[in-house]
Each structure stands twice: as structure tokens, then as C-alpha cells.
Design an enzyme around this catalytic site. Structure first.
Site, short mmCIF file in Angstrom:
data_model
loop_
_atom_site.label_atom_id
_atom_site.label_comp_id
_atom_site.label_asym_id
_atom_site.label_seq_id
_atom_site.Cartn_x
_atom_site.Cartn_y
_atom_site.Cartn_z
N GLY A 1 0.80 -1.11 -0.08
CA GLY A 1 0.03 -0.10 0.05
C GLY A 1 0.84 1.14 0.00
O GLY A 1 2.00 1.15 0.45
N CYS A 2 0.33 2.22 -0.41
CA CYS A 2 0.95 3.66 -0.72
C CYS A 2 1.50 4.13 0.57
O CYS A 2 2.67 4.54 1.08
CB CYS A 2 0.07 4.60 -1.26
SG CYS A 2 -1.54 4.92 -0.51
#
Lengths: 342, 342, 342, 342
Positions: C146-147
Site C-alpha cells: 500500500g501507498c
């Protein structure tokens, strides 16, 4: 190929440097700054290039002509006038992103730029590099068009060339992001002043007006003048030129659309829209000029919206187009076609 | 004084509610929502009013006419058409911020709003409340003008009324922040799409076009049509209408400036600028319409820039002007004159 | 090489498609949509790809395994769980940008994603593709991080791995632009609501918390938990994770700097700054994670600022890193290193 | 009542001038500028006040003490040190928005402000005007708190006063819009640099750190230090201070909420949120400080988000609170409570 770039610290220069580094025909980009400045690392001069090992060397015309095959000037108005002389005298290829050699008339330059004009002979020999209309091959001095001029001229060309509009009816309401105003600190580009604001500036006094007129009159001598307004937007990049003109009696929507489609059908960097209108964002990060056309039969006026990335099609990108033409590289070499999404 | 407000949950309604609460002649603002909805706290319906104790009651015409002395509608197009009937029948004072009763022609309403039009008699009796030009005292149904229409009409009035321009030459390139598009979620007002973008929309189809035309023709029957374009800006509040027209032969800069100055010299909420041009930000948070004028003798065109806060002068503020006129309160009562700084 | 991409209509998918098209080892990108949807042109589905000739075909696992050599999923949470099954069963290479296969525990997935979890065996076999720390070569199912997790983990790795901080003292105040929230319309990403605002959201409830914890505990089992907050910024792209932790007694500024420098010295996409702090903008448009470190001897706390482009290093860019590792392509192939200037 | 204001040209001064003009107890606001400057119209000095008839007179202490009953300084750091001397000597009421008299220690002032400190006796007599905690009535010299200090102290007060947190665990990640940086042109507030960016600045070096510490230690001598970071946001107005601290064993969510509710229950300008978290926008245009609290039992940390309008509660608004206290006016006189919507 080795190329020289003067003025990498300005926004146009930064972008042009990025483009040249990625250009398949360019082996090396040599950066040059002020004649009397010491060599400096690019990363120091322009923090955005952090990590770069490149150096900015002092400007030295002889050296450049010895090691490079072309020079790009991304310098401020007035600077190229001086620096370019040696190259002009030597017939060395120059691509000049400044406004110094765009106008053919010295008096016009003085009037609009408030500076001393270059030599008349040099002005006459300079090639106005509106890439879709003037082939740079065979030229030596390319005056790369201004950003507002590019968006506006590409939006007007078919109408003016084919005499589809009343020549005295042209109005362009052009808007630009702040990168067009450059890096210099100024009250009107202070964040607090620009944000959530619109600021009209240089009404009837913008230096791209004579540049636009010179080209329009070359296409159609009957165009007497253009009403041209510029507004500063609270965005970083992009120009939208909203153009209005009265259509001549009998000209139809279809005729207008065909005029644009025919004019640009062979041009990879101008896209014509007849169903929907382009948004500004769809061209940011690309070299495209996107054009939408709507004819209003009630007012007999045509509305043309022309959008570009001011730093690409309006500066560095068009400079690469001219570079490609000058050296007979493929027309789209090194030119970005994918927008910054989303 | 007790006043009723229907539609506090929209942007215009929110602002109008704030204005009414601070109005020196208003003792109480009664809020009303859907007829069949339960009573709801304002703070629940509109989180921005956190801390407020006010309630939104179900709409009930009889009750409103019993307890309130005037009703404001800040409802969507089409809604007022229905809700206002009882009040119209009773000659009860209405100030309507929607577009439902602005156009006098039912067919025009249907064409531009794509909805069923109100009753013809009611349309005829409605007063178009462009506050600087039409006195609301003695009226009962005030149709408060649209935001784009207000900015554009105030920028055109002296030119059109005094016949200073060619009547078929009017072009308005108008721009608006997103609050003009309301609260409803839509792809073109999603932050990611609006930010760093410009989006032209409703070209030649905006419902303020017939509203502008109706007024212009009332002032000068020779105006045949207006070219009018709207562009969505990446800002929250504000409208700039950039207006162009061809000036009649012999009309001078001075004549143009005098026309504006004379027209608005008694008007506290229109300010005329002849030396510099107004920025959008200088009117945000105020009820002012600021107008700048530049004549270009080369193109024989006048450029007028007219800026307003779309939610004040373009909606709630002008509604208060009409309210003041209707009840003979001082002209500037309850109207903000200090911009949101910086 | 032919690659398949499912989910090109979302922001991560759009960017990944651009990257894949420019990747020197990729000959063709085949786009796939819903299983039951008709084939549709990309330009219709995603107007930003105007001019593209590409088609989005209905999803068909067998066909993909026949014509493509790897599949990228840029689909919403929960979708990949279903679609990936066939590929997992066949040991066909998958690079999954969704969160479905990042957590190894089914119960954790259910708790944080509020959805049914994938099969336990599949979860156990999935490779968590934090590219700087886990080599994808030899793997078949890559769960791309995930970012927020990427920015935060890269900013914490040296501290946690080398035990330089008190394990229970970690706090991350992370901020993201709106593109992280995706394309779906929502009240908190409406322009009018996001602009000129900051909105804290999902406090202690963000689904990247267990992802971060899983990795931190793999590095150092003593880390009990992390305090993690997310704030929505009025910008389109970018994540800044501002990380705080208490430094163990005796650890010096120099030791902290060396830990980061040593950890990342061989990593082309993590840059460590000790003199100045990175700004968010310097990584936008690139695959870099830029990290700055400041030790405060008065509070005995270290402040680490870690910035990434959420759509590149935080999504599509890291996916390409994993792709390069999986197929033993050069580490930086197809990955942008020049920021969007200015 | 006649009041004097020095420094109307800065952002805090502009806002304070607007507030004073609307204050029900103020009859006249006399503006003063540099001692040696000529009288100048406000509209010339600050274009945003276009239309104002007010004049800025040269600063003259004797005259001010003769015609005004209180003086507000909205001057830059270092300026008030000099100008205030005469007023201090005469025991004339001063409300000082600068940082010059906030710190009681001369050496601390020199260290953090890099300027000569005011006289020690004057520093000792100055009243630190954190309005919710220190009554200004009976004082003569009010040092109005800094913007970051206000947001952070109000978010910490109940925790620190009641010993609910580990005293060495406080971390504040504070963010501010550009108006906090003032009007002066600088590279980091150039629109092109600020827009779409986040810039961390003055880490561990912000001059509000000693101001916060001085107050915290007055409340609780066990607090040794605070970790405090400032980040520049691409917005004009507003501060969010995101505060983290380790909660002492046994302290519950309920206890934390009650601490805040009890502390501020009599305070009209601090609102405590326990169900949802405040957004920045809901306080812009108001004098409110809105505080949200979330306890995380897993990390044993409390997260407090405290938002203010830096120019109101963080500057001019709090100055009015102090003014009201000083002259025993109603506590909320002249203070805006309705946010800028939408």
C-alpha cells in the site's frame, strides 16, 4: 549528438533539459550559465535536480561551437540578443526559446519588450518556429514561439488562413498558470495572493500580441488587429486560449470542423475535437495542443478553445519539435504524449 | 422581524442563513425543509453549522404565513415552482433565489431549464430583482438574479443602456469557482478532476443566457444575442465575467468610463475602476461587484472585467439587497463589505 | 513480452498502464475489465486516454494465461480475491496492486477490510513486494504494498531493523493527496470540501496499519503497535509520512544517518537526506522515496520525513520494480526518475 | 473608544483592523506606520482596502497616548521591542501581537529569535495572553500568543494540567497555511513552489517552541520538552496541530474526554469533539479552536487534533479576546463565530 543549453535554471530550461536528456538522438547535454560565473553543480543551482551529477559551465561561445552541434537558449528576454551574436555570425544552429528574435521589426520589439532590439539582418534571417506551419530544416536560427502565441495561433490558423471569419472580429481570452510567469518572486505570484484568485494582467500590452499579429498577417493580410487578454490562474501549468470570432455568412459548423481537421490531419501534436471540448488537464505533461470548436448560429460566432502545456508545447516541447525538424529526426522523437494523470 | 428560509442545506441557503442571522432587522430565522421530512437539527443536516441549536422544520405554507413576514427560497430549479404557489396566491412576500421565476416566457423556461414552467400569470408578476436597476419595494414576488447573470449584466448595463457598443458584438467569457455548481457530487467537481484544471461547460447552453438576454433587450431592444461561455475554475468562490464588445465609432475611453461612473455613482455595491483592474479576490466575502474597463483603440473593442462573490452578490447578498428594498430598510443593512483577507 | 492489466480505469491502473507502455521489455499491454462487460475502447472508458486505440476486453482467465506472461491487478479491495484464484491455482505470475493478499492472517484481513478474506494457503504463499527488502524473483504471487505502508515502512526500516528506537514509541502522522482516495465520488473529496481544508480520517482504523505492523514485526518482533494517523490534503498526488520515535540511549545523529545510508546505499529508488529535508514535490512523477532524518537531542526523539508519489512508488512504480525483479530485468527499467517540474 | 493600531499592512494587522472596525465598543481605529514615513492612505498601502478613506499616520507615541486608549502592535519581531518602551514606561495599555514580549527569559528570546531582547523588567511584567487561561483585566502589557502556540497549547492544556500523560511523550505535528508566513516574498511561498507541495521547515527551531514550553512548564513542571514540527500547506489560512502523547496507565477515553469538556465548558471559543474530528475548514473565518480527541488503547496514545484560523484565534481574534478582558467588555464582543462557507 552533443547539444548545449543555456539557462537551465529557469522553468523552460529545466523542462527542456529533461526532454533533451531523454531524447533518443542526444548523447550529451552541456549546460552553460553566465559567462563570468564559476562552474556550479546543477543540483546546487536547481534543487529539483537533486542527485544529478551535471555541472553548469561558464558560457563560452567558442567552446560550445567546438563541442556541441546546436545551442538552445532558455534565457530571459534581452539576454539572447547579446549571447547569440557569435553563433549567428558563424551560422551555428540556434534554437532560441526567448522572445528576442521572434519579431521581425526592431521598432516593434522595442515597443513591446522595452529593450534594445537585436540586429535587423539577424531578425530578418531568424525562422519563426511555429512547428506545424514552418519547417525548420535548412534554417540556422530558430525563434521558438511564445506560449500564449502558440495556443492562440494554432486555434486561429484554419479560420484565418481560409478566410472563414471576419478579419477584424478576433478576440482571445487567454489564461495561464503561474509557471508562465517564471521563477522570479513577485507579489502577484505569492501563494497567498494567487491562490483562490484570478488576476487579469498586461491587458492590450502583452508582448505576445505583436508576435501573434505578425503571424496572422502573414497568413491573411486582412487581419487588422486582435483583442487579446491574459489572466493568471491559481494553477502551476497550462494555458487555455478561449477564442471568439464572427463567422462569415454561409460558413457552417461542418465547414469549420473540416477546416480544422484538414489543417491538422497530418500533425501528430494538434488534436481537433468536435464532439466534446478539451479540458486543460488532458494536455498537461504532453506536447499536444488540443482544440475544440463550437459554432453558435444565433450569434454567428465561433468559439475555439485551445489548450497546451505552456512549458512543453508552449516552450521546451516545441523547441524539440524544431530540433527534430532541423536535424531531420522523426517528428515525435523525445516528445511526451502521455498526460500527467490523474 | 421573523423570516422563513427554505433550502438552508445548499450553499446559497447556508450563506443566506448566515446573512439573515446577522441582519439588524431580523429577530428570527425559521428554517424549513421538505414537506414530508421530520424536523431535524441544522447541525445534523449541515455539519458546518456545528454548535447551532436551530431546527429545520417540515415545510408548511400556512404556518409560515402565520409566523413569518417573508419567505426566502434557496431551493433547486423546479422546486420553487411548486412550493411558491400558495404564497403567490396569497400575495405573501417571496424572495426566490432559484431560477424558476426569472424568465417571463414559459417556453423559454422549458427550453433552457428542461422542466415544466410555472404559471404564466405568476411569471408575469414576478419582479426580476437586479437590485441596482429594479426597486423591489411594492413587489411581492422577487426573482433573485443568477450569479453569472448578475456579474455580466452589471458589466454590460451602461454600454447597452446608452448604446455605446454595437449591439451584436457582445461576448462574455465567464469563469466560476466550484461553489456555483452546488453541493451535489459530480465527476467534474471531484477534487482530483477540478484541481489544476480548467473545464469549459454548457457552451451556448447555460440557463443564464436567456436571463441575460431578457434584461439586455429590456434595456436595448437592438441587442440580438450574446455569446456566453462558462469555465469551471479550481477555486471555491467567485465569478469573473470577462466581457468584450465593439465600441461605436466616436466613443472614447472617457465616455466609456463616465458611462460606468454615472450609472453606478449612487450604488454602494458596484465599484468602478478606471486605473487598475479588479482582482477576483478583492470581492470575495463581500456584496460588491467590482468592474474594470479598458478601451482598446486599435481593435475598437472595450474589455470589461466584472467580479463578484457568486454566493453573495450572486445569490444571498443580492437577496438581502432585495429584502432591504422590499421592507424599506437601509440599503446596506446586513451586507458584508470587508473582503476575506488575505 | 505481453502483459495483462485488469483495472485500467482506476488511478493506479491508469498510471501502471502508462508505465507498462513505456517499459522497454513490454511489447504489448492487454487490458481487461469486467467478465461480463462488452469490449470497450479505453478512450471511452477513461477520457484521459483520448486518442488511444486500445480496447478493454472482458476478463477471461484462460485467454490471459494463453496470451500473456504476467497479470497485473489494479482492482478494488475484494475483487482480486475472486479473480486471482485461477491464476494462483495455475502458478501463473500475478502482481496484485490491491490489498487483498498483503495480510497473512485471514482474521486480520476481515477485521480491517470488512470483507471476506482470500484462501489461507494463498495468503501464505503471497510475496509482500516491498521492493527494497523482498526479492520477487522466484515468486509467483506478488502483493504490491500500500501507498501509506510503503512511505512509512521505508522511513522506519533502518530504525526498527537495527533496534535504534524504543519499539513502543513509533508514531506516524501521514498525509495524502486525493488521488489516494480513488475515483469514486465522495463528499470529502468534492472540490468545495477538500480545497483549503485538511481532513483527518480513519484514525486508528486505516487498513494499512496491520500491513505496516506485519512487516515491522517481521523485522523486529518487539514492536508492539504503531500510532498511525492519516490526513487528506488539498493536492492531487503525494504522500508525506512524518514519523517520530524515541531513540535509544546512546544513539547519535551520526549513527542514525549511517543506518539509513547503509540500508539504502545500493537502492536506486530511496534517497537519504541528512543536510536538508525533502519536499513532497521533488518526488512527484518519480519512483523515488526521499527520506530526511533529524535527531532532537533535547527530546531524545528522531523525526523522519518520508515522501513518495502515491501512484508511483506507492502503487504502479513499485509494481514495475516487482515486475523487473520477477523477470530479472534491470532494476530501474521503465521507472521514471525525473520529477514533474516546476 | 479610540484605539491605535500599528502595522496594518501585514496580514495580522489587516485582519485585526477589520475586527476592530466591527467591534461594538470601538468608535475609531487610528492607524500608524513608520515614525519617519509620511501619512499615506490605507487604500494605497494595502490595495485590498480599496475604497477605504482611512489614513496611516506616522507613529508618534505621545500623540497616541493623548488620543487613544489602547495600542495594538501587529509589527514584526524586533520592532515592538523598540516602539513599546514609551508605553511601558507610562503604563499605557498595549496589546502586542508580535513575539517580542512572550518569553520571560532574555537569553531564550535571543536564542530563538536571533535578535536583541527587550528589557528584563518589561518582560517580567508582560502578561501572556492565552485568553482561556490568563485573565487580562488589570494588566497593561498583553503579549498575544503565537498562532502555533495557541493551537498546540489549547490542545494540550487538560492533558498537561491534570497530569494525564507521560510528561516526556509530547509530540506535535503542526501544519499551517501560507498566511502564517506573512506578506514577504520568499522562494518557499512562491505559488509555483507551494502549490501541490508540502514543505517541512524550522524543525526543532521554530520560535514558538520555547513559548509553548514556557506555558506547559507553568502548568506542569515535569514536562521536560516537546517535539514540535511545522509543515507549510498549500492553503492560505489555517493551522492544524496534530498532537500525540502517551497516556498514563489507567486513564480512560472517558477520563480524557471529561478533562477536555470540563476545562473548556465555560469557554465559548473552544469546542470539544468526541464523536467526530474537526476539519480545518470549520474554523476558518471564526475565532474558534476546535479540538478532537481519540484514545488508542492499543498504543496507549492519545491523538488530539486542534484547529484554528491562524489569523483569528491565532492572532487578531485572540487579541480581541484580550481587549475584551482588559476593558471588561462582553467576552465574545466583536468576534466572528460563523465560518467562511462553503
Amino acid at each position: 549528438m552533443h547539444v548545449a543549453l543555456v539557462g537551465v535554471t529557469g522553468y523552460s530550461g529545466m523542462i527542456l533539459y529533461q526532454l533533451l536528456q531523454q531524447h533518443p538522438e542526444v548523447n550529451q547535454v552541456d549546460l552553460y550559465g553566465h559567462k563570468n560565473a564559476k562552474a556550479q553543480s546543477l543540483a546546487t543551482a536547481v534543487p529539483q535536480f537533486i542527485g544529478s551529477q551535471a555541472m553548469i559551465e561558464p558560457f563560452a561561445a567558442e567552446k560550445i561551437m567546438a563541442v556541441d552541434q546546436v545551442i538552445f537558449f532558455a534565457t530571459s528576454a534581452g539576454v539572447t540578443t547579446e549571447l547569440a551574436k557569435t553563433f549567428i555570425a558563424a551560422n551555428f544552429p540556434v534554437i532560441d526559446l526567448s522572445g528576442d528574435y521572434r519579431l521581425r521589426s526592431r521598432s516593434s520589439f522595442k515597443k513591446w519588450y522595452h529593450k534594445e532590439a537585436p540586429d535587423q539582418a539577424a531578425l530578418q534571417r531568424a525562422h519563426y518556429g511555429l512547428a506545424e506551419f514552418h519547417q525548420a530544416s535548412g534554417q540556422t536560427y530558430i525563434a521558438n514561439p511564445g506560449c500564449y502565441a502558440t495556443a492562440t495561433l494554432l486555434g486561429l490558423a484554419p479560420l484565418v488562413q481560409q478566410g472563414l471569419i471576419e478579419p477584424d472580429s478576433i478576440i482571445a481570452d487567454a489564461k495561464s498558470g503561474t509557471s508562465g510567469a517564471g521563477k522570479k518572486l513577485a507579489a502577484n505570484t505569492h501563494f497567498t495572493q494567487t491562490n483562490e484568485n484570478l488576476q487579469v494582467y498586461k491587458v492590450n500590452q502583452h508582448q505576445h500580441i505583436p508576435e501573434i499579429m505578425q503571424q496572422l498577417q502573414e497568413w491573411n493580410s486582412q487581419v487588422p488587429a486582435i483583442q487579446f487578454t491574459t489572466t493568471l490562474l491559481p494553477i502551476t501549468r497550462g494555458i487555455m486560449s478561449s477564442i471568439y470570432a464572427t463567422v462569415k455568412q454561409g460558413v457552417t459548423t461542418q465547414a469549420l470542423q473540416h477546416a480544422f481537421q484538414d489543417t491538422y490531419q497530418e500533425q501528430p501534436f494538434v488534436r481537433v475535437f468536435t464532439e466534446q471540448l478539451p479540458t486543460l488537464k488532458q494536455v498537461i505533461g504532453t506536447n499536444f495542443c488540443d482544440i475544440g470548436i463550437v459554432f453558435n448560429p444565433i450569434t454567428q460566432k465561433v468559439f475555439v478553445v485551445s489548450v497546451i502545456d505552456n512549458l512543453l508545447k508552449g516552450a521546451g516541447g516545441q523547441a524539440i519539435q524544431n530540433f527534430n525538424q532541423l536535424f531531420s529526426f522523426p517528428i515525435a522523437s523525445g516528445l511526451p504524449q502521455t498526460p500527467i494523470l490523474p
